[in-house]
Design a protein around this motif. Structure first.
Motif, short mmCIF file in Angstrom:
data_model
loop_
_atom_site.label_atom_id
_atom_site.label_comp_id
_atom_site.label_asym_id
_atom_site.label_seq_id
_atom_site.Cartn_x
_atom_site.Cartn_y
_atom_site.Cartn_z
N UNK A 644 -0.84 22.33 6.60
CA UNK A 644 -0.74 21.49 7.72
C UNK A 644 -1.15 20.16 7.73
N UNK A 645 -1.38 19.51 6.66
CA UNK A 645 -2.00 18.24 6.60
C UNK A 645 -0.94 17.09 5.91
N UNK A 646 -1.86 16.05 5.50
CA UNK A 646 -0.85 15.02 4.96
C UNK A 646 -1.81 14.26 3.96
N UNK A 647 -1.07 13.37 3.41
CA UNK A 647 -1.82 12.81 2.17
C UNK A 647 -1.51 11.50 2.12
N UNK A 648 -2.35 10.42 1.90
CA UNK A 648 -1.95 9.02 1.78
C UNK A 648 -2.52 8.49 0.03
N UNK A 649 -1.70 7.77 -0.47
CA UNK A 649 -2.11 7.29 -2.01
C UNK A 649 -2.15 5.88 -2.04
N UNK A 650 -3.39 5.31 -2.22
CA UNK A 650 -3.47 3.68 -2.30
C UNK A 650 -3.93 3.34 -3.81
N UNK A 651 -2.99 2.74 -4.37
CA UNK A 651 -3.09 2.48 -5.85
C UNK A 651 -2.65 1.19 -6.22
N UNK A 652 -3.25 0.23 -7.18
CA UNK A 652 -2.47 -0.78 -7.86
C UNK A 652 -2.63 -0.63 -9.47
#
Length: 809
Positions: A644-652
């Motif tokens: 019951x979570x969520x994920x964030x992705x930050x990439x360049x």
């Protein structure tokens, strides 16, 4: 007059292009209701809106709304109430208009806003004679703020002073300041001046320039562009006719500084006397000529003012520049965009005011001035740094002997934002359906593989029980068992992808998961394969607990660290950190307290085109077969959903990647750890066990294990044989396969067996994880669930616990 006449023609042309180029602009509008408009406001927010001593709505917002309704012919029913209640009424569509709402990006997702009817600023309030004259002088001072006000957050972010005191309302803040207890207060400027005057606090004054200006608008239900258009037109009319200034002066004029007005009156008197003499002389000598000129001038001015009022009523940006880029015309919408008055814009250079405005840098170079441009979309920022999308039309024209340029800009910001949100939701829906279909496929494959793997996982345990410690076949058999367990882990990945893999939830601390991984053989293998990669851990010593599956979370950490190492073939650093964080839901995610796991690397990064696909099974830019099963990131995504979570992705691309995982906090305490269970704890006492399974190998494996554990075992392949046996014999325990091909499932067999023996005990077994049918069987009285493939410990402890369990517990 050349400019004005040309502008009118171009407005008609712009309306034509808008009708052709933007047919959807009004698609979402609703017809105005025939009933009176239901208008609501805050009953305790003076001087903007409040209930007066007679119980009637009053305030600046109320007078403005009534005036707008009057000029636009709108029938409005105005009532006031508690702020939270009336805001929720607008969100539910129960009312038409809120009289005063501060504009923000988050609120713009819920409501449609009018042009602001006032810009509200905050100011520094001090006692008269104080040495504090501006915001910078507050460093180290004792400062009062109102609880929940934007200035509290502003002060905390600036770290200007550690002596910040929050009070319930402005009245209390001003009285404390007036009494000499604190150095200053940060409050809404006009509201603070109103309250100081209202409560007779004569020692208090506002100093310095305004702070944190914010737009204060009417708000309607999202998509009511027809109603918002009428409100904007009404506001424009009020400002054009001077009615707006009258209302403003009524509520705020007494609080504005009067120094400038006094100077004007002083010098005006000095100039007016000789000027009147000159005028009288001019009238005497040139009365006839002046009369003729005056008549023509009045007619011309009246016509020009009428045209300018029409231009001001247009809600789009309309302006004109000369060859040097200086404003020669600007309507109210343009002035609002630049947060200036039309008079202040006149004669100013466009590039000096805002260099990123569409065409500011190039439109006045070479022959660009001679080229017309129709309907080009441009992205820019207004004076308040809000992102705006404008559909720009530029048309050159002759202004006397020189060439000038007219610009009409239609604001498409809300329309484009709605389209972007719709496209984002469509992409999420497509991705969810794709993952659901892949999950169903993976779940079916996993169930069949679990049955096949039972021989590789279960039989080695039986063989090792019969072999001595120095037997030459012992190590080969252990190798077979290890290979089977590794294959079973891949099956678990498939079950996780199918959203059927988390079968055991317990309270644990994420720091422990990270520590266990760093002590694991998998981590040692990673260090050997990537010697140039270092791992740095930044744990939160006060990390809160979460609830879920430690096994799956450890696999998630392993997959993320492995990907980070593979992204740095020439070496680099991986940072694993944990922290407690509150999410406010501003980005569309859930609001609440979360434990956050972050894995960051300095590697090659992920291209923007690949970001939307990294969680798809088998999608990779690596060579398949060299680094795992191709399910790593899909398993991470499935685990996050199961928790019951969520994920964030930050990439360049070329600059590294940061994965941030959010897990809901649980306040339960940790349970003590349990070690391996000794064999004597689950050895049998000769009890009878009936195994019901349609796969012969599964029956043989389970029978072999239970016989080794001293149970009397009988195995059958289906429901008919089971019922026949139970009618003639007594079984202390049933082991039910949950899925039987072309037969009853485990739940149905157990339900029927209870008709034969109401106290019949049973446990459930399956290659899947627990599902709704398993839960129903347990409600009927069945015991533990056993996940295939069998091991001596999992089947032995489940059977022993159920046999020892008393009915009703």
């Amino acid at each position: 007059m050349n400019v004005v006449n040309f502008v009118i023609k171009c407005i008609l042309l712009g309306i034509f292009f808008q009708a052709v180029g933007c047919p959807i602009a009004c698609a979402g509008s609703e017809a105005l209701p025939q009933r009176p408009l239901i208008v609501r406001g805050d009953d305790n927010y003076p001087p903007y809106e409040f209930t007066d001593a007679g119980g009637n709505p009053a305030g600046f917002d109320i007078d403005i709304l009534r005036a707008v309704a009057g000029v636009m012919g709108l029938d409005a029913e105005i009532r006031l109430g508690p702020w939270n209640e009336i805001r929720q009424q607008l969100e539910r569509g129960e009312i038409d208009i809120l009289t005063g709402v501060y504009h923000s990006e988050q609120r713009a997702r819920l409501f449609t806003f009018s042009t602001p009817h006032i810009i509200v600023s905050h100011s520094v309030f001090v006692r008269k004679g104080s040495d504090i004259r501006n915001f910078a002088d507050l460093r180290g001072k004792k400062i009062i703020v109102q609880k929940g006000d934007i200035m509290y957050d502003y002060l905390m972010g600036s770290r200007l002073s550690d002596n910040v005191y929050a009070v319930e309302n402005q009245k209390e803040a001003l009285r404390l300041l007036n009494s000499g207890q604190y150095d200053s207060a940060l409050l809404s400027r006009l509201q603070g001046m109103y309250n100081a005057h209202r409560f007779g606090l004569k020692r208090v004054e506002a100093v310095g320039p305004p702070i944190q200006s914010r737009k204060y608008c009417f708000a309607v239900r999202k998509g009511r562009y027809d109603l918002i258009t009428q409100l904007n037109e009404g506001l424009s009319i009020l400002k054009t006719t001077g009615r707006y200034d009258q209302i403003y002066q009524k509520w705020f004029g007494v609080y504005e500084r009067k120094t400038f007005l006094k100077k004007v009156m002083k010098y005006g008197l000095l100039i007016s006397i000789p000027l009147m003499l000159v005028i009288l002389m001019a009238v005497f000598w040139f009365r006839t000529l002046k009369h003729q000129v005056a008549v023509k001038t009045r007619a011309l001015r009246k016509s020009e003012e009428k045209l300018l009022r029409i231009i001001d009523l247009v809600p789009h940006l309309i302006c004109a520049w000369d060859r040097e880029g200086r404003f020669i015309l600007a309507n109210r919408a343009t002035a609002s965009f630049f947060d200036m008055t039309a008079e202040a814009l006149e004669g100013r250079s466009l590039t000096d005011i805002q260099s990123d405005f569409p065409g500011a840098a190039s439109v006045f170079q070479g022959d660009m001035l001679l080229k017309a441009r129709f309907g080009k979309e441009k992205i820019c920022q207004d004076a308040l740094e809000n992102r705006r999308v404008l559909q720009v039309t530029r048309i050159p024209f002759q202004d006397g002997d020189d060439t000038a340029l007219l610009m009409v800009g239609i604001d498409l910001t809300d329309l484009r934002r709605t389209q972007d949100e719709k496209e984002s939701l469509e992409r999420q829906l497509i991705r969810s359906k794709k993952m659901e279909a892949l999950g169903i496929l993976a779940g079916g494959v996993a169930h069949d593989l679990n049955n096949v793997l039972s021989g590789m996982v279960s039989y080695p345990d039986l063989l090792l029980m019969d072999l001595s410690a120095d037997h030459p076949l012992r190590n080969p058999i252990i190798t077979i068992r290890k290979s089977g367990q590794q294959a079973a882990e891949i099956v678990q990945d498939l079950l996780t992808l199918a959203r059927r893999g988390v079968f055991k939830h317990e309270v644990f601390n994420l720091n422990t998961i990270v520590t266990d991984y760093l002590k694991s053989p998998e981590y040692e293998s990673l260090r050997a394969d990537f010697p140039g990669v270092t791992v740095r851990v930044l744990p939160d010593s006060e990390l809160l607990n979460i609830k879920g599956s430690p096994v799956h979370l450890k696999k998630t950490v392993m997959n993320l660290v492995l990907n980070a190492a593979e992204a740095q073939p020439d070496g680099g650093e991986i940072i694993i950190s944990t922290e407690n964080r509150y999410a406010d839901g501003a980005d569309g995610d859930r609001e609440g307290d979360f434990v956050v796991l972050t894995v960051a690397d300095e590697g090659i990064g992920i291209d923007k085109a690949d970001l939307d696909r990294i969680f798809e099974p088998f999608y990779t830019k690596k060579v398949m077969g060299r680094s795992g099963s191709g399910l790593g990131m899909a398993v991470v995504w499935g685990t996050i959903q199961d928790h019951n979570g969520f994920i964030e992705v930050d990439s360049v691309g070329g600059r590294g990647t940061v994965f941030t995982l959010f897990f809901p906090v649980i306040r339960d305490a940790l349970l003590p750890e349990q070690g391996d269970i000794p064999l004597k704890k689950y050895i049998g006492k000769g009890e009878s066990v009936l195994i019901i399974d349609d796969v012969a190998e599964q029956r043989e494996i389970a029978s072999g294990i239970l016989r080794k554990l001293n149970y009397s075992v009988r195995a059958v392949s289906g429901s008919e044989a089971a019922f026949n046996y139970l009618k003639e014999n007594r079984a202390d325990l049933l082991i039910l396969d949950m899925i039987l091909n072309n037969d009853m499932d485990g739940l149905t067999i157990y339900r029927e067996s209870l008709k034969i023996n109401p106290t019949q005990k049973a446990v459930i077994a399956s290659g899947y994880a627990e599902n709704r049918r398993v839960k129903e069987a347990q409600k009927l009285g069945a015991g533990a669930y056993i996940r295939k493939p069998y091991t001596i410990e999992n089947i032995g402890t489940a059977v022993r616990c159920e046999l020892d369990r008393k009915r009703g517990f």
